[in-house]
Motif scaffolding. Structure first.
Motif, PDB file in Angstrom:
ATOM      1  N   VAL A  59       3.747   9.028   2.814  1.00  0.00           N
ATOM      2  CA  VAL A  59       3.217   7.994   3.560  1.00  0.00           C
ATOM      3  C   VAL A  59       3.362   7.814   4.782  1.00  0.00           C
ATOM      4  O   VAL A  59       4.510   8.062   5.250  1.00  0.00           O
ATOM      5  N   VAL A  60       2.334   7.691   5.811  1.00  0.00           N
ATOM      6  CA  VAL A  60       2.557   7.538   7.117  1.00  0.00           C
ATOM      7  C   VAL A  60       2.048   5.972   7.617  1.00  0.00           C
ATOM      8  O   VAL A  60       0.923   5.714   7.286  1.00  0.00           O
ATOM      9  N   LEU A  61       2.932   5.131   8.075  1.00  0.00           N
ATOM     10  CA  LEU A  61       2.523   4.018   8.266  1.00  0.00           C
ATOM     11  C   LEU A  61       2.212   4.063   9.967  1.00  0.00           C
ATOM     12  O   LEU A  61       3.082   4.113  10.703  1.00  0.00           O
ATOM     13  N   ALA A  62       0.973   3.249  10.353  1.00  0.00           N
ATOM     14  CA  ALA A  62       0.598   2.989  11.761  1.00  0.00           C
ATOM     15  C   ALA A  62       0.271   1.705  11.813  1.00  0.00           C
ATOM     16  O   ALA A  62      -1.070   1.446  11.993  1.00  0.00           O
ATOM     17  N   CYS A  63       1.068   0.773  11.464  1.00  0.00           N
ATOM     18  CA  CYS A  63       0.730  -0.639  11.651  1.00  0.00           C
ATOM     19  C   CYS A  63       0.843  -1.191  13.010  1.00  0.00           C
ATOM     20  O   CYS A  63       1.848  -1.512  13.590  1.00  0.00           O
ATOM     21  N   ASP A  64      -0.270  -1.895  13.433  1.00  0.00           N
ATOM     22  CA  ASP A  64      -0.365  -2.597  14.694  1.00  0.00           C
ATOM     23  C   ASP A  64       0.252  -1.551  15.888  1.00  0.00           C
ATOM     24  O   ASP A  64       1.079  -2.020  16.528  1.00  0.00           O
ATOM     25  N   VAL A  65      -0.266  -0.379  15.591  1.00  0.00           N
ATOM     26  CA  VAL A  65      -0.009   0.881  16.800  1.00  0.00           C
ATOM     27  C   VAL A  65      -0.892   1.285  17.648  1.00  0.00           C
ATOM     28  O   VAL A  65      -0.943   1.517  18.701  1.00  0.00           O
ATOM     29  N   LEU A  66      -1.947   1.723  17.093  1.00  0.00           N
ATOM     30  CA  LEU A  66      -3.173   2.362  17.677  1.00  0.00           C
ATOM     31  C   LEU A  66      -3.430   1.727  18.731  1.00  0.00           C
ATOM     32  O   LEU A  66      -4.068   2.461  19.760  1.00  0.00           O
TER      33      LEU A  66
ATOM     34  N   ARG B  42      -0.955   9.473   2.164  1.00  0.00           N
ATOM     35  CA  ARG B  42      -1.836   8.648   2.672  1.00  0.00           C
ATOM     36  C   ARG B  42      -1.189   8.136   4.082  1.00  0.00           C
ATOM     37  O   ARG B  42      -0.348   8.112   4.179  1.00  0.00           O
ATOM     38  N   LEU B  43      -2.264   7.642   4.853  1.00  0.00           N
ATOM     39  CA  LEU B  43      -1.824   7.090   6.158  1.00  0.00           C
ATOM     40  C   LEU B  43      -2.379   5.588   5.900  1.00  0.00           C
ATOM     41  O   LEU B  43      -3.488   5.359   5.568  1.00  0.00           O
ATOM     42  N   VAL B  44      -1.620   4.363   6.221  1.00  0.00           N
ATOM     43  CA  VAL B  44      -1.927   3.235   6.273  1.00  0.00           C
ATOM     44  C   VAL B  44      -2.018   2.708   7.579  1.00  0.00           C
ATOM     45  O   VAL B  44      -1.059   2.764   8.478  1.00  0.00           O
ATOM     46  N   ILE B  45      -3.059   2.084   8.229  1.00  0.00           N
ATOM     47  CA  ILE B  45      -3.278   1.706   9.423  1.00  0.00           C
ATOM     48  C   ILE B  45      -3.584  -0.003   9.533  1.00  0.00           C
ATOM     49  O   ILE B  45      -4.382  -0.213   8.660  1.00  0.00           O
TER      50      ILE B  45
ATOM     51  N   VAL C 146      12.811  -3.323   4.306  1.00  0.00           N
ATOM     52  CA  VAL C 146      12.181  -3.418   3.263  1.00  0.00           C
ATOM     53  C   VAL C 146      12.001  -2.146   2.464  1.00  0.00           C
ATOM     54  O   VAL C 146      12.366  -2.070   1.417  1.00  0.00           O
ATOM     55  N   LEU C 147      11.449  -1.248   3.362  1.00  0.00           N
ATOM     56  CA  LEU C 147      11.437  -0.082   3.168  1.00  0.00           C
ATOM     57  C   LEU C 147      12.870   0.702   2.206  1.00  0.00           C
ATOM     58  O   LEU C 147      12.721   1.352   1.189  1.00  0.00           O
ATOM     59  N   LEU C 148      13.718   0.378   2.996  1.00  0.00           N
ATOM     60  CA  LEU C 148      14.912   1.092   2.696  1.00  0.00           C
ATOM     61  C   LEU C 148      15.650   0.350   1.277  1.00  0.00           C
ATOM     62  O   LEU C 148      16.067   1.093   0.626  1.00  0.00           O
ATOM     63  N   ALA C 149      15.406  -0.920   1.283  1.00  0.00           N
ATOM     64  CA  ALA C 149      15.801  -1.609   0.141  1.00  0.00           C
ATOM     65  C   ALA C 149      14.992  -1.189  -1.186  1.00  0.00           C
ATOM     66  O   ALA C 149      15.635  -1.486  -2.046  1.00  0.00           O
TER      67      ALA C 149
ATOM     68  N   ARG D 118       0.885  -1.167  -0.118  1.00  0.00           N
ATOM     69  CA  ARG D 118      -0.203   0.107  -0.032  1.00  0.00           C
ATOM     70  C   ARG D 118       0.882   1.436  -0.110  1.00  0.00           C
ATOM     71  O   ARG D 118       0.350   2.454   0.115  1.00  0.00           O
ATOM     72  N   VAL D 119       2.386   1.160  -0.066  1.00  0.00           N
ATOM     73  CA  VAL D 119       3.206   2.154  -0.287  1.00  0.00           C
ATOM     74  C   VAL D 119       3.545   2.345  -1.587  1.00  0.00           C
ATOM     75  O   VAL D 119       4.001   1.500  -2.346  1.00  0.00           O
ATOM     76  N   PRO D 120       2.802   3.635  -2.311  1.00  0.00           N
ATOM     77  CA  PRO D 120       3.038   3.573  -3.816  1.00  0.00           C
ATOM     78  C   PRO D 120       4.528   3.715  -3.965  1.00  0.00           C
ATOM     79  O   PRO D 120       5.364   4.243  -3.268  1.00  0.00           O
ATOM     80  N   SER D 121       4.857   3.085  -5.176  1.00  0.00           N
ATOM     81  CA  SER D 121       6.259   3.038  -5.696  1.00  0.00           C
ATOM     82  C   SER D 121       7.000   4.582  -5.796  1.00  0.00           C
ATOM     83  O   SER D 121       8.081   4.790  -5.890  1.00  0.00           O
ATOM     84  N   ALA D 122       6.027   5.400  -6.221  1.00  0.00           N
ATOM     85  CA  ALA D 122       6.446   6.928  -6.391  1.00  0.00           C
ATOM     86  C   ALA D 122       6.630   7.648  -5.112  1.00  0.00           C
ATOM     87  O   ALA D 122       7.139   8.749  -5.181  1.00  0.00           O
ATOM     88  N   ALA D 123       6.177   7.004  -3.929  1.00  0.00           N
ATOM     89  CA  ALA D 123       6.457   7.766  -2.897  1.00  0.00           C
ATOM     90  C   ALA D 123       7.935   8.012  -2.448  1.00  0.00           C
ATOM     91  O   ALA D 123       8.713   6.988  -2.731  1.00  0.00           O
ATOM     92  N   GLY D 124       8.219   9.044  -2.064  1.00  0.00           N
ATOM     93  CA  GLY D 124       9.715   9.310  -1.692  1.00  0.00           C
ATOM     94  C   GLY D 124      10.004   9.058  -0.190  1.00  0.00           C
ATOM     95  O   GLY D 124      11.011   8.503   0.241  1.00  0.00           O
TER      96      GLY D 124
END
Length: 330
Positions: free
Chosen positions: A95-102, A124-127, A46-49, A25-31
């Motif tokens: 992109v902001v990731l809040a995965c298993d955080v809230l 976008r925010l991915v939750i 993975v994000l860094l790679a 859900r993180v677009p490839s165009a996102a920086g």
């Protein structure tokens, strides 16, 4: 089990693990990506790679030691506080990731309300959150059990619980518009609460399952955007839909042209075959006519031969005299 052990895991980035599906859900165009509560960085690596610029917010001391060895910006802060938001003041991320955080926050509403300032236009925010309405939890409660454990649905560090409906309500109240939902389904028999489910009678399990489509949803994931960006997102969605329809139409046109060419080839072959069959049928007709003539001639010859056989035959002496006369002998 330590905190870092609970959240340190390996997964196939291109597979169907939940973490891999979240990262898709993180677009490839996102920086730029802001990752909240990454733990020891299983998804961060993975994000860094993949070439993203990553900023993380974490407060677990053991996880921080690991994260500080990675090529990421690390903000050491408690998400329930305001220090990390102050450190990010004026900055925006694709992109902001809040995965298993809230579920770990005492006031997730405050975080959600202020996160909109961290999302870039059209960002976008991915939750993702555990689903407290999971059938295993319901089965445990049916037995009067709500015991916390080191990990899973009832992780002892969970202080807030969500269903799809309750999460959607919080998001809307905090100024976010859900764009897409996805579920992580886990058979109850394969969960840490399997024994609670299996201990129910078959009739009770069937009664619970009746009309309950989401009984096996272990986690919910939702992609949200700021409500203020809704018109722009709707326009982008409309354009994306139009582009997809054009692509589908082009693909169908290519298929149609290929199938039409194939059909014309088949029609040509059929026409040629029909012409050949017509010629063969004419030849067969002529051959049948010739065969009828031959059969008639044979029938006449048979009749003539039969009539000759029926005539009286001359005596042997008569045949002998005829032969001598014919051969010139006397």
């Amino acid at each position: 089990m330590s905190t870092i052990d609970r959240y340190d895991y390996a997964f196939d980035p291109d597979g169907e693990d939940w973490a891999a599906r979240l990262l898709r859900r993180v677009p490839s165009a996102a920086g730029s990506v802001l990752e909240l509560g990454p733990g020891p960085g299983a998804m961060t690596r993975v994000l860094l790679a993949r070439g993203y610029r990553v900023t993380v917010v974490e407060n677990d001391p053991e996880a921080l030691k690991v994260l500080q060895t990675l090529d990421v910006e690390v903000i050491s802060a408690n998400l329930d506080g305001a220090d990390w938001l102050n450190a990010l003041a004026g900055r925006r991320f694709d992109v902001v990731l809040a995965c298993d955080v809230l579920e770990h926050l005492r006031t997730p509403e405050d975080v959600l309300q202020r996160l909109s300032d961290c999302v870039a236009p059209m960002g976008r925010l991915v939750i993702s959150v555990p689903n407290i309405a999971y059938a295993g939890v319901v089965a445990a409660m049916r037995h009067g059990i709500f015991d916390y454990s080191d990990k899973g649905q009832l992780d002892r560090t969970h202080v807030r619980f969500f269903t799809k409906r309750s999460l959607e309500k919080v998001l809307l109240e905090c100024g976010w518009s859900p764009r897409m939902w996805e579920s992580n389904r886990l058979p109850v028999e394969c969960s840490e609460l399997a024994w609670c489910w299996n201990a129910l009678s078959g009739d009770l399990r069937q009664a619970l399952l009746a009309g309950w489509q989401d009984f096996d949803v272990y986690q919910w994931m939702v992609v949200v955007t700021p409500s203020a960006d809704t018109p722009a997102w709707e326009l982008a969605d409309a354009r994306s839909t139009a582009d997809k329809l054009r692509d589908d139409l082009q693909a169908l046109s290519v298929v149609h042209q290929r199938e039409r060419a194939s059909l014309l080839e088949h029609q040509k072959a059929f026409s040629e075959a029909k012409e050949i069959i017509g010629k063969l049928q004419f030849e067969i007709k002529e051959l049948n006519a010739e065969a009828d003539i031959l059969r008639a001639e044979k029938k006449a010859l048979d009749a003539d031969f039969a009539s000759r056989l029926a005539e009286p035959q001359p005596a042997v002496g008569t045949w002998t005299r005829r032969w001598r006369r014919f051969s010139g002998r006397s």
